[in-house]
Design a protein around this motif. Structure first.
Motif, PDB file in Angstrom:
ATOM      1  N   GLN A 197       0.820  -1.209   0.000  1.00  0.00           N
ATOM      2  CA  GLN A 197       0.000   0.000   0.000  1.00  0.00           C
ATOM      3  C   GLN A 197       0.855   1.260   0.000  1.00  0.00           C
ATOM      4  O   GLN A 197       0.541   2.236  -0.702  1.00  0.00           O
ATOM      5  N   ALA A 198       1.935   1.241   0.761  1.00  0.00           N
ATOM      6  CA  ALA A 198       2.780   2.425   0.862  1.00  0.00           C
ATOM      7  C   ALA A 198       3.441   2.757  -0.469  1.00  0.00           C
ATOM      8  O   ALA A 198       3.447   3.928  -0.896  1.00  0.00           O
ATOM      9  N   LEU A 199       4.003   1.748  -1.146  1.00  0.00           N
ATOM     10  CA  LEU A 199       4.695   2.025  -2.406  1.00  0.00           C
ATOM     11  C   LEU A 199       3.710   2.386  -3.514  1.00  0.00           C
ATOM     12  O   LEU A 199       3.945   3.300  -4.305  1.00  0.00           O
ATOM     13  N   ARG A 200       2.582   1.680  -3.563  1.00  0.00           N
ATOM     14  CA  ARG A 200       1.586   2.013  -4.577  1.00  0.00           C
ATOM     15  C   ARG A 200       1.058   3.437  -4.371  1.00  0.00           C
ATOM     16  O   ARG A 200       0.851   4.180  -5.343  1.00  0.00           O
ATOM     17  N   ALA A 201       0.856   3.832  -3.136  1.00  0.00           N
ATOM     18  CA  ALA A 201       0.386   5.191  -2.866  1.00  0.00           C
ATOM     19  C   ALA A 201       1.418   6.221  -3.311  1.00  0.00           C
ATOM     20  O   ALA A 201       1.073   7.258  -3.895  1.00  0.00           O
ATOM     21  N   SER A 202       2.696   5.934  -3.044  1.00  0.00           N
ATOM     22  CA  SER A 202       3.746   6.883  -3.423  1.00  0.00           C
ATOM     23  C   SER A 202       3.880   7.000  -4.940  1.00  0.00           C
ATOM     24  O   SER A 202       4.323   8.042  -5.448  1.00  0.00           O
ATOM     25  N   LEU A 203       3.481   5.938  -5.659  1.00  0.00           N
ATOM     26  CA  LEU A 203       3.550   5.954  -7.118  1.00  0.00           C
ATOM     27  C   LEU A 203       2.213   6.309  -7.771  1.00  0.00           C
ATOM     28  O   LEU A 203       2.115   6.352  -9.001  1.00  0.00           O
ATOM     29  N   SER A 204       1.209   6.527  -6.936  1.00  0.00           N
ATOM     30  CA  SER A 204      -0.148   6.825  -7.426  1.00  0.00           C
ATOM     31  C   SER A 204      -0.692   5.700  -8.306  1.00  0.00           C
ATOM     32  O   SER A 204      -1.290   5.934  -9.360  1.00  0.00           O
ATOM     33  N   ILE A 205      -0.476   4.459  -7.868  1.00  0.00           N
ATOM     34  CA  ILE A 205      -1.047   3.295  -8.537  1.00  0.00           C
ATOM     35  C   ILE A 205      -2.307   2.888  -7.780  1.00  0.00           C
ATOM     36  O   ILE A 205      -2.243   2.562  -6.593  1.00  0.00           O
ATOM     37  N   GLY A 206      -3.446   2.932  -8.452  1.00  0.00           N
ATOM     38  CA  GLY A 206      -4.695   2.556  -7.814  1.00  0.00           C
ATOM     39  C   GLY A 206      -4.723   1.076  -7.484  1.00  0.00           C
ATOM     40  O   GLY A 206      -4.085   0.257  -8.157  1.00  0.00           O
ATOM     41  N   GLU A 207      -5.475   0.701  -6.444  1.00  0.00           N
ATOM     42  CA  GLU A 207      -5.517  -0.702  -6.023  1.00  0.00           C
ATOM     43  C   GLU A 207      -6.105  -1.585  -7.105  1.00  0.00           C
ATOM     44  O   GLU A 207      -5.786  -2.775  -7.197  1.00  0.00           O
ATOM     45  N   ALA A 208      -6.962  -1.041  -7.961  1.00  0.00           N
ATOM     46  CA  ALA A 208      -7.564  -1.840  -9.029  1.00  0.00           C
ATOM     47  C   ALA A 208      -6.665  -1.963 -10.249  1.00  0.00           C
ATOM     48  O   ALA A 208      -6.944  -2.770 -11.147  1.00  0.00           O
ATOM     49  N   SER A 209      -5.579  -1.197 -10.291  1.00  0.00           N
ATOM     50  CA  SER A 209      -4.688  -1.217 -11.449  1.00  0.00           C
ATOM     51  C   SER A 209      -3.782  -2.444 -11.416  1.00  0.00           C
ATOM     52  O   SER A 209      -3.387  -2.908 -10.344  1.00  0.00           O
ATOM     53  N   LEU A 210      -3.438  -2.947 -12.600  1.00  0.00           N
ATOM     54  CA  LEU A 210      -2.519  -4.081 -12.711  1.00  0.00           C
ATOM     55  C   LEU A 210      -1.113  -3.543 -12.917  1.00  0.00           C
ATOM     56  O   LEU A 210      -0.835  -2.860 -13.916  1.00  0.00           O
ATOM     57  N   ALA A 211      -0.225  -3.828 -11.990  1.00  0.00           N
ATOM     58  CA  ALA A 211       1.160  -3.365 -12.060  1.00  0.00           C
ATOM     59  C   ALA A 211       2.088  -4.560 -12.248  1.00  0.00           C
ATOM     60  O   ALA A 211       1.981  -5.553 -11.530  1.00  0.00           O
ATOM     61  N   ILE A 212       2.979  -4.452 -13.221  1.00  0.00           N
ATOM     62  CA  ILE A 212       3.933  -5.517 -13.517  1.00  0.00           C
ATOM     63  C   ILE A 212       5.345  -4.999 -13.268  1.00  0.00           C
ATOM     64  O   ILE A 212       5.718  -3.919 -13.738  1.00  0.00           O
ATOM     65  N   ALA A 213       6.128  -5.790 -12.547  1.00  0.00           N
ATOM     66  CA  ALA A 213       7.497  -5.398 -12.213  1.00  0.00           C
ATOM     67  C   ALA A 213       8.483  -5.916 -13.251  1.00  0.00           C
ATOM     68  O   ALA A 213       8.325  -7.007 -13.805  1.00  0.00           O
ATOM     69  N   PHE A 214       9.504  -5.126 -13.494  1.00  0.00           N
ATOM     70  CA  PHE A 214      10.711  -5.557 -14.191  1.00  0.00           C
ATOM     71  C   PHE A 214      11.849  -5.258 -13.235  1.00  0.00           C
ATOM     72  O   PHE A 214      12.047  -4.104 -12.835  1.00  0.00           O
ATOM     73  N   ALA A 215      12.613  -6.261 -12.860  1.00  0.00           N
ATOM     74  CA  ALA A 215      13.689  -6.090 -11.887  1.00  0.00           C
ATOM     75  C   ALA A 215      15.004  -6.552 -12.490  1.00  0.00           C
ATOM     76  O   ALA A 215      15.152  -7.729 -12.818  1.00  0.00           O
ATOM     77  N   GLY A 216      15.933  -5.629 -12.648  1.00  0.00           N
ATOM     78  CA  GLY A 216      17.225  -6.030 -13.183  1.00  0.00           C
ATOM     79  C   GLY A 216      17.902  -4.937 -13.975  1.00  0.00           C
ATOM     80  O   GLY A 216      17.442  -3.795 -14.046  1.00  0.00           O
TER      81      GLY A 216
END
Length: 396
Positions: A197-216
Motif C-alpha cells: 500500500q505504501a509504495l503504490r500510494a507513493s507511485l499513485s497506482i490505484g488498487e484496481a490497477s494491474l502493475a507488472i514489475a521488471f527487476a534487473g
C-alpha cells in the motif's frame, strides 16, 4: 566432513546457502575477488553501490589474493588466485565445491584438489539455450564430456541445468538437485500488505490497477523494451498495465522514451538495493522476465514468487520450466514475441490456487533444498571413495 567452497565473489543469492551449510557441517568459503562499487556499476547496474545486506556473516570465509592483471569476474583471467592450492593443502578439507569453471581460479582449485586426491563437486547454472557460435558449440561437444568427468558430483539447479549435464554425457547417478533459490522467508516477511500500500500510494497506482514489475539491469539481453511494447498492446486491447522498473543501465533513456511514445504508464524506480526489493514485488501483481538465453536462470523470479507474485518468463530463461510451467505460478512465452508476452500479461494467474502453488514452489526451490542437494552430493562422493578403497584392498 570439512568442506571448502570456492566462489567468484560475495553474491546475495549464495550467502543464505552458505549460512545453512555452516549450520550443518564444518566449512570455509573462499572468494576469488572483492568487487568495488564501481565494478558493480560497470557490470550493468548503472550505479555504483555496495549491497545493503551482510553477505559475509554466518559462515567462515576469506578473500584470496587476486593476482590478475585486471581483476574482475567478467572474464576468465580476471580471477587468478594461486594461494588456493596452499589453502586446500593446509585446511584439512575432505572435499571441494566450486561454483563453476569459467574462471582461472576455479581451474587452479580443481587442479590443487586433484593433486590432494580430494573429491570435487561443481554447482552452476549453465544451460543449452545460451546462444553459441558454431565453432564454440562444436568445441564443447568434443571437450566437455571428458572435462566434466573431473567432477565427482555435479549439482544441477533446475531442469535446464540437468539437461546440460546429460547432453555432455555426465553420469546421471552423479547428478544431484541443488536448486537455485533465495531466502524465501526473508522476502516473504517483508512483502507485506503495508509495504504494498505504501509504495503504490507513493507511485499513485490505484488498487484496481494491474502493475507488472521488471527487476534487473536495463541491458539488451534482458529485453526491457519488449515489456513496454507488450504493455502498449494490452492497453490497445482494453487492459491497462502499469510497468514498474527497479533497475538501471544503458537502456534507461530508450525505455523511458518508448513508454512515453506509446502512452504506457511507467514508474521508474532506478536501482533498488536488496532490502528494498520485497516492497517492490509486494506493490506489483507479477514479474516479467523477457530475457534471452543469456539469462542462465533469473533469480528475480524466485524473489517475486517468494513474495507471493506469479512470474512471466521467456522460454529461453533458465528458470522457465521450473518456476513458470505450472499455470498457477506463472506463464512462459516465446522469447522476443511481443504479442505472446502481451497475451501472457493479460492472462496472469491470480487467486487462492496461485497463492498456494507459489508457497509450495518456494519450499521446493528454497535454501534448505539447495543445502540438501549439496549434502547428497558429498555423501555420494564419500560412498564412491569408500567403494574404491574397498575394491583396491580386495585387488591387493
Amino acid at each position: 566432513m570439512r568442506l571448502a567452497i570456492l566462489t567468484s565473489h560475495p553474491i546475495q543469492y549464495q550467502a543464505p546457502i552458505f549460512r545453512e551449510l555452516a549450520r550443518r557441517m564444518d566449512l570455509e568459503v573462499f572468494f576469488a575477488h572483492r568487487p568495488t562499487p564501481r565494478q558493480q556499476a560497470d557490470a550493468g547496474f548503472g550505479v555504483a553501490f555496495d549491497w545493503d545486506i551482510d553477505l559475509l556473516a554466518g559462515y567462515p570465509n576469506r578473500f584470496l589474493a587476486n593476482k590478475a592483471r585486471n581483476p574482475g569476474v567478467d572474464n576468465f583471467f580476471g580471477c587468478d588466485t594461486p594461494a588456493i592450492a596452499q589453502a586446500l593443502r593446509e585446511g584439512g578439507f575432505d572435499a571441494l565445491l566450486v561454483c563453476g569453471w569459467a574462471l582461472k581460479s576455479y581451474l587452479q582449485a580443481i587442479a590443487a584438489a586433484r593433486r590432494l586426491a580430494m573429491p570435487v563437486l561443481v554447482r552452476g547454472d549453465s544451460h543449452l539455450l545460451t546462444p553459441r557460435r558454431r565453432l564454440k558449440a562444436w568445441t564443447k561437444r568434443a571437450v566437455y564430456p571428458r572435462l566434466l568427468r573431473f567432477f565427482d558430483a555435479a549439482l544441477y539447479v533446475g531442469q535446464n541445468s540437468r539437461a546440460y549435464y546429460r547432453h555432455y554425457g555426465y553420469p546421471p547417478e552423479r547428478l544431484h538437485f541443488s536448486p537455485h533459490c533465495v531466502d524465501t522467508d526473508w522476502f516473504a516477511a517483508r512483502a507485506t500488505t503495508q509495504a504494498r500500500q505504501a509504495l503504490r500510494a507513493s507511485l499513485s497506482i490505484g488498487e484496481a490497477s494491474l502493475a507488472i514489475a521488471f527487476a534487473g539491469k536495463l541491458v539488451e539481453r534482458k529485453h526491457p523494451l519488449d515489456l513496454i511494447e507488450a504493455a502498449a498492446l494490452c492497453g490497445a486491447g482494453g487492459r491497462e498495465i502499469e510497468v514498474v522498473i527497479a533497475g538501471d543501465g544503458p537502456l534507461r533513456e530508450a525505455v523511458q522514451a518508448r513508454a512515453a511514445q506509446l502512452g504506457v504508464r511507467l514508474h521508474f524506480l532506478g536501482f533498488r538495493n536488496q532490502s528494498e526489493m520485497p516492497a517492490v514485488y509486494a506493490a506489483c501483481d507479477g514479474l516479467a522476465l523477457p530475457s534471452s538465453g543469456q539469462e542462465t536462470w533469473g533469480l528475480v523470479a524466485n524473489e517475486a514468487q517468494a513474495c507471493g507474485r506469479p512470474v512471466i518468463v521467456s522460454d529461453q530463461c533458465g528458470c522457465a520450466p521450473d518456476l513458470a510451467a505450472d499455470r498457477d505460478t506463472g506463464r512462459i512465452f516465446e522469447t522476443g514475441n511481443v504479442g505472446a508476452l502481451a497475451a501472457a500479461l493479460a492472462d496472469l494467474p491470480t487467486g487462492t490456487a496461485t497463492r498456494s502453488a507459489l508457497a509450495a514452489l518456494a519450499c521446493r526451490y528454497g535454501v534448505g533444498a539447495a543445502a540438501d542437494g549439496i549434502e547428497a552430493g558429498l555423501a555420494s562422493c564419500s560412498k564412491r571413495t569408500a567403494d574404491h578403497r574397498r575394491t583396491s584392498e580386495v585387488l591387493t
